[in-house]
Design a protein around this motif. Structure first.
Motif, mmCIF file in Angstrom:
data_model
loop_
_atom_site.group_PDB
_atom_site.id
_atom_site.type_symbol
_atom_site.label_atom_id
_atom_site.label_comp_id
_atom_site.label_asym_id
_atom_site.label_seq_id
_atom_site.Cartn_x
_atom_site.Cartn_y
_atom_site.Cartn_z
ATOM 1 N N MET A 20 5.025 0.386 -0.927
ATOM 2 C CA MET A 20 3.845 0.090 -1.740
ATOM 3 C C MET A 20 2.968 1.329 -1.847
ATOM 4 O O MET A 20 2.830 2.082 -0.893
ATOM 5 N N THR A 21 2.352 1.489 -3.008
ATOM 6 C CA THR A 21 1.514 2.665 -3.220
ATOM 7 C C THR A 21 0.051 2.313 -3.432
ATOM 8 O O THR A 21 -0.721 3.149 -3.873
ATOM 9 N N GLU A 22 -0.355 1.094 -3.132
ATOM 10 C CA GLU A 22 -1.754 0.737 -3.344
ATOM 11 C C GLU A 22 -2.625 1.291 -2.221
ATOM 12 O O GLU A 22 -2.161 1.566 -1.117
ATOM 13 N N THR A 23 -3.902 1.441 -2.533
ATOM 14 C CA THR A 23 -4.849 1.952 -1.550
ATOM 15 C C THR A 23 -5.162 0.861 -0.518
ATOM 16 O O THR A 23 -4.852 -0.318 -0.722
ATOM 17 N N GLU A 25 -8.079 -0.270 0.084
ATOM 18 C CA GLU A 25 -9.021 -1.176 -0.569
ATOM 19 C C GLU A 25 -8.295 -2.178 -1.453
ATOM 20 O O GLU A 25 -8.624 -3.359 -1.463
ATOM 21 N N GLU A 26 -7.292 -1.714 -2.222
ATOM 22 C CA GLU A 26 -6.518 -2.619 -3.075
ATOM 23 C C GLU A 26 -5.757 -3.643 -2.232
ATOM 24 O O GLU A 26 -5.705 -4.820 -2.577
ATOM 25 N N SER A 27 -5.187 -3.196 -1.125
ATOM 26 C CA SER A 27 -4.472 -4.114 -0.226
ATOM 27 C C SER A 27 -5.421 -5.156 0.348
ATOM 28 O O SER A 27 -5.084 -6.336 0.432
ATOM 29 N N ARG A 30 -6.325 -7.691 -2.444
ATOM 30 C CA ARG A 30 -5.189 -8.579 -2.721
ATOM 31 C C ARG A 30 -4.959 -9.551 -1.568
ATOM 32 O O ARG A 30 -4.691 -10.730 -1.787
#
Length: 185
Positions: A20-23, A25-27, A30
């Motif tokens: 996964m490449t999300e930050t 904060e994004e994790s 979500r």
């Protein structure tokens, strides 16, 4: 519109998590959008006696003996002045039929107490008529954390009806429990 939160979902394949490449904060966003929370409305009064209230999904039990709970609040929130150590607050538990109350207290501050959906109890607290449960609490302490605060509540009295489906917040929508998943039966 009330959604149903019901079907169990297969767990994520752990091998895909590493790609996964999300930050962070994004994790975080979500993860907590996918983590349903019970919905309450917390009410109190400002130091000058004005009623305030807000919808919260961060309520959690802290201990049964003595009975204590916690919630989180932004120190910039309009209700923050009512959340002082020693202040009385009412925690209202909502049923799926009370979605309108949850939306009202998550909306425009000036509209939260317009109407006859509330009254003032003998302690001076604003009480919502359609709540399935109410706990009268006293703020034990505030723990400031950056721009937010963790609030510890001592439970002083309460009433609760178990004959209703609780209101939940999940994926930016209000819903309820559809029943136990098949694997629990």
């Amino acid at each position: 519109m009330t959604s149903q939160i019901n079907a169990p979902v297969a767990p994520a394949d752990v091998s895909t998590l590493a790609t996964m490449t999300e930050t962070v904060e994004e994790s975080f966003i979500r993860a907590f959008r996918n983590h349903p929370g019970g919905v309450v409305v917390i009410t109190g009064t400002t130091p000058d006696g004005q009623p305030v209230g807000f919808t919260a999904t961060s309520l959690a039990s802290l201990s049964a003996y003595p009975p204590r709970a916690t919630f989180n609040i932004a120190q910039t929130a309009s209700s923050w002045p009512a959340v002082a150590e020693g202040s009385l607050l009412a925690v209202h538990f909502l049923a799926k039929e009370s979605q309108g109350l949850a939306q009202r207290f998550a909306g425009t501050t000036s509209e939260r107490f317009s109407g006859d959906h509330w009254y003032v109890n003998d302690l001076g607290l604003p009480i919502l008529r359609d709540a399935i449960g109410v706990l009268v609490t006293r703020v034990n302490r505030q723990v400031p954390i950056d721009l937010n605060a963790l609030i510890v509540l001592d439970i002083e009295e309460g009433r609760f009806s178990e004959n209703h489906e609780p209101l939940l917040y999940h994926k930016r929508a209000f819903g309820t429990v559809a029943g136990p998943p098949e694997y629990l039966i």
